[in-house]
Design an enzyme around this catalytic site. Structure first.
Site, PDB file in Angstrom:
ATOM      1  N   ARG A  38      73.953 -13.046  48.246  1.00 32.88           N
ATOM      2  CA  ARG A  38      75.407 -13.074  48.360  1.00 32.88           C
ATOM      3  C   ARG A  38      75.925 -11.825  47.644  1.00 32.88           C
ATOM      4  NH1 ARG A  38      73.701 -18.262  46.818  1.00 32.88           N
ATOM      5  NH2 ARG A  38      74.159 -19.915  48.337  1.00 32.88           N
TER       6      ARG A  38
ATOM      7  N   HIS B 142      78.384 -10.342  53.951  1.00 23.76           N
ATOM      8  CA  HIS B 142      77.648 -11.608  54.033  1.00 23.76           C
ATOM      9  C   HIS B 142      76.799 -11.676  55.302  1.00 23.76           C
ATOM     10  CE1 HIS B 142      77.038 -15.509  52.161  1.00 23.76           C
ATOM     11  NE2 HIS B 142      77.104 -16.077  53.349  1.00 23.76           N
TER      12      HIS B 142
ATOM     13  N   HIS C  61      69.769 -22.437  48.971  1.00 22.77           N
ATOM     14  CA  HIS C  61      70.535 -23.541  49.535  1.00 22.77           C
ATOM     15  C   HIS C  61      70.160 -24.849  48.852  1.00 22.77           C
ATOM     16  CE1 HIS C  61      71.342 -21.375  53.633  1.00 22.77           C
ATOM     17  NE2 HIS C  61      72.166 -21.005  52.676  1.00 22.77           N
TER      18      HIS C  61
ATOM     19  N   TYR D  91      69.892 -21.799  61.104  1.00 18.06           N
ATOM     20  CA  TYR D  91      69.071 -20.682  61.568  1.00 18.06           C
ATOM     21  C   TYR D  91      67.923 -21.152  62.475  1.00 18.06           C
ATOM     22  CZ  TYR D  91      71.564 -18.346  57.789  1.00 18.06           C
ATOM     23  OH  TYR D  91      72.547 -17.858  56.967  1.00 18.06           O
TER      24      TYR D  91
ATOM     25  N   ARG E  68      73.211 -11.048  54.712  1.00 17.12           N
ATOM     26  CA  ARG E  68      72.458 -12.221  54.241  1.00 17.12           C
ATOM     27  C   ARG E  68      72.030 -13.087  55.422  1.00 17.12           C
ATOM     28  NH1 ARG E  68      71.772 -16.155  49.989  1.00 17.12           N
ATOM     29  NH2 ARG E  68      72.561 -18.220  50.524  1.00 17.12           N
TER      30      ARG E  68
ATOM     31  N   LYS F  59      75.244 -19.514  43.242  1.00 18.95           N
ATOM     32  CA  LYS F  59      76.081 -20.636  43.641  1.00 18.95           C
ATOM     33  C   LYS F  59      75.457 -21.943  43.171  1.00 18.95           C
ATOM     34  CE  LYS F  59      78.605 -22.358  47.652  1.00 18.95           C
ATOM     35  NZ  LYS F  59      78.836 -22.184  49.109  1.00 18.95           N
TER      36      LYS F  59
END
Length: 277
Positions: free
Chosen positions: A135, A224, A250, A259, A227, A160
């Site tokens: 990120r 982004h 994640h 994805y 990424r 995050k």
């Protein structure tokens, strides 16, 4: 009064150990809410008025689901922490998930972007973001000490959700970063702006915008998107989606499943997609 609310809210978020990026987003949302509702004191707003504000955002301002959720979370937390008042906006929470596919660039497009970026620092920033699937906020938080060249890994700290993670460090990227370090001699942050401060997020977005124009790429893209491209290209290389989940940081694999495809490639054999450009 607005400034006082923002300062108090910022103090609470810092004490609760929210990341800088999360704090910035919370404060931005709260500032907007306070400005729109400035005719009233926040403590005097009724439940219906708060509901009407969310409805107005969706119907009139056409905000997306993520913005709607973020604003609801901000208002709820502000009232709880600062005004000691529990409110519920859960009934306005979006029921249907948006099934938007992530925007990504092809390998050839990424290659052209990096080739068109002549400034060494600019190239190092964009290459690091793509090669490690970072990120923007994570890239700008990197310290020089986070590069473990002897182990070919990069430490991504307090990303995050306040989670640390490790990503593989491309040989090509390491060569580029060594060249960059010799020229710019950063002191603390890997990418520093004026006065040894962190590099500006807006400046990085502008760097990419310029590179897209020079490379004559018309695909819509933001930083982004690099990424997203990293994750997509790993999948194309046959990397197991469960490994990609860990590399991206994640929390839930459902986030990574946008994805598609799951394979059984070992994490030990992973190479950055940068190496295949």
């Amino acid at each position: 009064m607005e400034k006082d609310y923002l300062q108090r809210f910022e103090t609470v978020l810092k004490m609760q150990r929210y990341s800088e990026n999360s704090i910035r987003n919370y404060l931005s949302n709260l500032s907007y809410f306070l400005k729109i509702s400035s005719s009233y004191k926040p403590e005097n707003l009724t439940q219906k008025q708060l509901e009407d504000f969310i409805i107005w955002l969706v119907d009139k301002k056409k905000v997306g689901q993520s913005h709607q959720k973020a604003m609801m979370a901000t208002i709820t937390k502000f009232y709880k922490e600062i005004l000691q008042k529990n409110i519920s906006l859960k009934h306005l929470y979006p029921k249907r998930k948006e099934n938007k596919l992530p925007k990504f660039l092809t390998k050839e497009e990424v290659k052209r972007i990096l080739q068109c970026t002549e400034n060494l620092k600019h190239k190092a920033i964009l290459t690091t973001i793509y090669a490690c699937g970072l990120r923007l906020s994570e890239a700008l938080e990197l310290n020089i000490s986070d590069i473990k060249s002897d182990q070919n890994v990069l430490l991504v700290r307090q990303s995050k959700g306040n989670k640390d993670r490790v990503v593989s460090l491309s040989d090509k990227l390491l060569v580029l970063l060594r060249e960059y370090y010799k020229k710019y001699q950063p002191k603390k942050y890997l990418f520093e702006g004026a006065g040894e401060e962190k590099y500006s997020p807006r400046s990085v977005q502008q760097i990419l915008k310029n590179a897209l124009r020079k490379a004559q790429i018309i695909s819509p893209a933001s930083v982004h998107t690099l990424r997203h491209s990293y994750a997509t290209h790993l999948l194309e290389n046959g990397t197991d989606i469960r490994i990609i989940k860990e590399l991206l940081g994640h929390k839930n694999i459902k986030t990574t499943e946008i994805y598609t495809h799951i394979t059984d490639i070992s994490k030990l054999h992973i190479k950055s997609p940068l190496d295949s450009l």
